[in-house]
Design an enzyme around this catalytic site. Structure first.
Site, PDB file in Angstrom:
ATOM      1  N   LEU A  21      50.987  18.901  12.150  1.00 10.31           N
ATOM      2  CA  LEU A  21      51.393  20.303  12.208  1.00 10.31           C
ATOM      3  C   LEU A  21      50.804  21.123  11.053  1.00 10.31           C
ATOM      4  O   LEU A  21      50.920  20.746   9.889  1.00 10.31           O
ATOM      5  CB  LEU A  21      52.932  20.388  12.157  1.00 10.31           C
ATOM      6  CG  LEU A  21      53.535  21.772  12.406  1.00 10.31           C
ATOM      7  CD1 LEU A  21      53.299  22.225  13.833  1.00 10.31           C
ATOM      8  CD2 LEU A  21      55.023  21.775  12.082  1.00 10.31           C
ATOM      9  N   ASP A  22      50.178  22.252  11.386  1.00 11.56           N
ATOM     10  CA  ASP A  22      49.651  23.209  10.394  1.00 11.56           C
ATOM     11  C   ASP A  22      48.619  22.583   9.467  1.00 11.56           C
ATOM     12  O   ASP A  22      48.419  23.060   8.343  1.00 11.56           O
ATOM     13  CB  ASP A  22      50.789  23.823   9.556  1.00 11.56           C
ATOM     14  CG  ASP A  22      51.771  24.614  10.402  1.00 11.56           C
ATOM     15  OD1 ASP A  22      51.353  25.114  11.452  1.00 11.56           O
ATOM     16  OD2 ASP A  22      52.944  24.724  10.015  1.00 11.56           O
ATOM     17  N   ALA A  23      47.955  21.536   9.910  1.00 18.29           N
ATOM     18  CA  ALA A  23      47.020  20.835   9.033  1.00 18.29           C
ATOM     19  C   ALA A  23      45.607  20.747   9.616  1.00 18.29           C
ATOM     20  O   ALA A  23      44.742  20.085   9.053  1.00 18.29           O
ATOM     21  CB  ALA A  23      47.535  19.431   8.730  1.00 18.29           C
TER      22      ALA A  23
END
Lengths: 287, 287, 287, 287
Positions: free
Chosen positions: B230-232
């Site tokens: 996530l969000d990476a």
């Protein structure tokens, strides 16, 4: 076997095959392209190219002779201009300044930090007040006073000093004298100036006062090559910063210093990196 | 004789002669390079190249067959990846959105202005509230509701809808559901997401609240490709805007809308222009 | 006992005690100051003050009558101007637009998001092409065609339409007609315009073409109040964005859209928040 | 009759009448408010006020005694903190630096330009390499070497040096040693630090390397007050600058210098102007 770097700037009328011809030729000569930036002007069909490469076989001097012979036949087209810059040769910059320290200090500091691909050969001022500040940087500081009466003589002294310093480029770092057309023709090499407005707005004198009087919400700075028409040469870099009704002319002067310094440094850096080509009083800047 | 445009993306281990070989070959095939952007990764020696050219002799389909045969032997090096994009084929984008309108409205508006080199094939939302706003743009709007209970079924419906729309790219325009790893593997094509912080700061939920609590003086937005973490994923575009102690979380949300919209549009535009390559969870963006 | 909000704008010659007198009086009337912003013009000694407060005892209408009686004796000084704005009354804005959608769409969207402290009462255009886009926002869209032949009649129709809509403010959202001096005098209320350059540079027509021809490295946008002199009224907001040699006039037009939208929205927001005072063709903006 | 300037900082629980009471009292004491900035924290109901005024009747010392007696009864509320700063007294700043020159040079230059409302009392470094550069500014430069073995003794020497210089504020201008909790408690006055990332992202060491590895498209700088928790104190100023895939860690370091310098100068300026209040590990900055 020499291994060295060079930059090749080419402009000509755009024709299919330019990249293939030159890239192929450089490859045969043992050159490896590191970066390549190109631009085509959609209006007049001119093509601009900057190639940074390493020469894995030939010394740059030998490569230069080879290209002298081969480039005109590789690109047999109108408006061909090209120039090879030996990466081992560092441009010599002379800073000209009046009483205000910030641009001079910034350029000397950046040079000291190793930011520029060039050397600062000297500082010339029409005042003596900044000499002490320049001293730690180990760059010669010379005063050439200018008055209405001695302008021609002062410009002659300036010319001689620039030649003595073996200067390639002059940077006007808030130099408050207008250089004459005669001087510009005699000197003939690039001069980069910083003007403290977002040109073409507020050309001429006291641009921060002009900006304040008009009530703009931004002030700007413009770095440009000097031409005979005042504040009208090709623009290399510009930027603006927000201001408000709170800001007096003195505040604009303070805020503007940061802007002038940043814009001038960016322009000088691009110029020394051979990233700037001029065309029709505009610049192509391959940053 | 067909005259048409194409974009060629190439990456491989950097070797002298790549440009000469490919540019020479394209020239022989009757292609004229319009723009060329390259990058070498100094750390691992990978080379990335984007060439936009016009094919003056061959139709793009024929050119594609020719390159299929010739590129591997022209560039017989490790890690070779290349892809030809026919300029005549426009990518089909599906926007996914929840209740917040701003990113969807901005993308639909820009498409309407003709800014994107692609078409918006549809909007999918887990709510119905934005349907009216989307209507004038003539893009089908479909609701696929998501709950904890129906998540797998919802993702299956989503997948079918994307296939029915013949989608090439999904843009998560403030879509507030996390897509499962199973979905990502099944879909397998690019997904661009906008996160409302300057990643890696304030990943996860309620980033404006997190920013306010930490007392930062800027808020940010990040557009990135979605990966399982996530969000990476690889970051395509980011920007920040100044805030002050005066700004409540509601003010951050308002100011952040402008930022999200600008950053997402920039990323979508670059993606559709085939200006983005990914490498080691980072992007090369040839803007 | 009414509890409500109001904004008080005051300007007069600066004298010691202004803040003490007015703050003391408001306190006695049961008012609690929420924000207070002031400015003194160092050049001509004028003082400007914006006070946002809640009236804990008196209804705003009653407070207004009280201030009508008391303010002139509290501040018995030259150049006194003051005005009380009832927080419960929302300004009515009319958007005027021609063929270009971006500014209209942005204003309607922001209104839809609840960003403005005011209502959009209607859209007036000299073309019909944007009617569909405006439709979902539920705002009446009226076409008033303008030609050289019918200009006076069109401006009369415009005036009647503005009165019918009970408009407080007109926003020219890329309205491509020049309003006559007669119209401006007849209308007499504020008109906010967006000009697509960094004024005073590139006033007049085709500013992006002008910017491209001069070779500037930034383009700008300026929101200002309309006065009889074209593009010369008090500036409310400005911003710039970097451009390069790569950008054609079409690219400037695209990049400029984002700038125009942001600058106009900022100006409209400040105007509706009663954060803008004008003085000597400049603005004080209490953002 | 003394005529002089002072700044009054007040914070307390927000109550109606604060402005009326204090402004009325100052007026009776013969003070004229020049600027007034206020803020209410919507979450916990704290009120913050900065008043810059001139005292037309009383000398500041006498005014200070008067306020000592009167302020607590004027504002008999919880969490009252207030402090009067005599405009005639200039803060004494000590710069601490390691090997990198840019922040030190920038602060010394700005002081030389007259930008700061304070004086630079000295420079302390754990290396000698910058001594020559500091020399023209006429500020004493002292080396206090730090090693793992001598850390406690070095901090004791530092403390003595700060006291000898009569320092009010320490500025860590890329000082590469972590100050111990013992030192911070002993010193107890403000310390401003510049961290070369957009905190809270990339706290700790080598932030440009961290930024490069993550592939962000912006780098940042953060000026904050030092607290015992590393890189976690109240943030005074932050900014970011765009980067691209072209930028190596060395490029980030170069670009970051400009950012560090600008952000640190802004924070130091605000601090010296008494524009910064801290509350709950956040700052209110009345710029």
């Amino acid at each position: 076997m020499a291994e060295s770097n060079a930059i090749l700037l080419i402009s000509c009328i755009d024709r299919p095959g330019i990249i293939a011809r030159v890239a192929g030729h450089l490859y045969q000569l043992g050159c490896n392209i590191i970066t390549s930036d190109q631009h085509s002007d959609a209006e007049d069909g001119h093509f601009f190219w900057r190639i940074h490469f390493e020469s894995l076989k030939l010394p740059i001097a030998e490569l230069a002779r080879e290209l002298d012979a081969s480039v005109p036949s590789l690109l047999p087209w109108e408006h061909l201009h090209w120039r090879l810059y030996d990466g081992a040769r560092r441009d010599r910059v002379v800073i000209m300044v009046s009483r205000l320290a910030h641009c001079m200090m910034d350029l000397l500091s950046r040079h000291w930090f190793g930011e520029f691909d060039g050397d600062i050969a000297g500082v010339i001022s029409n005042h003596r007040n900044l000499e002490t500040l320049a001293q730690p940087f180990g760059v010669p500081f010379q005063v050439i006073e200018v008055s209405k009466a001695n302008k021609a003589a002062a410009e002659q002294a300036l010319l001689e000093r620039l030649e003595a310093l073996n200067a390639d480029t002059v940077v006007l770092a808030r130099y408050m004298q207008v250089l004459s057309g005669d001087f510009l023709q005699a000197w003939s090499k690039p001069i980069v100036n910083i003007h403290h407005s977002f040109l073409p707005a507020f050309a001429g004198s006291r641009p921060y006062k002009q900006a304040h009087d008009r009530g703009v919400k931004l002030i700007g700075a413009t770095a440009h090559y000097v031409t005979e028409e005042l504040d009208a040469g090709p623009i290399i870099a510009q930027d603006t910063i927000a201001i408000s009704h709170r800001d007096t002319v003195a505040d604009l002067t303070r805020k503007g210093r940061d802007l002038e310094v940043a814009v001038l440094a960016r322009a000088v850096r691009a110029h020394l990196n051979k990233q700037v080509l001029t065309h029709n009083n505009r610049t192509i800047v391959f940053e």
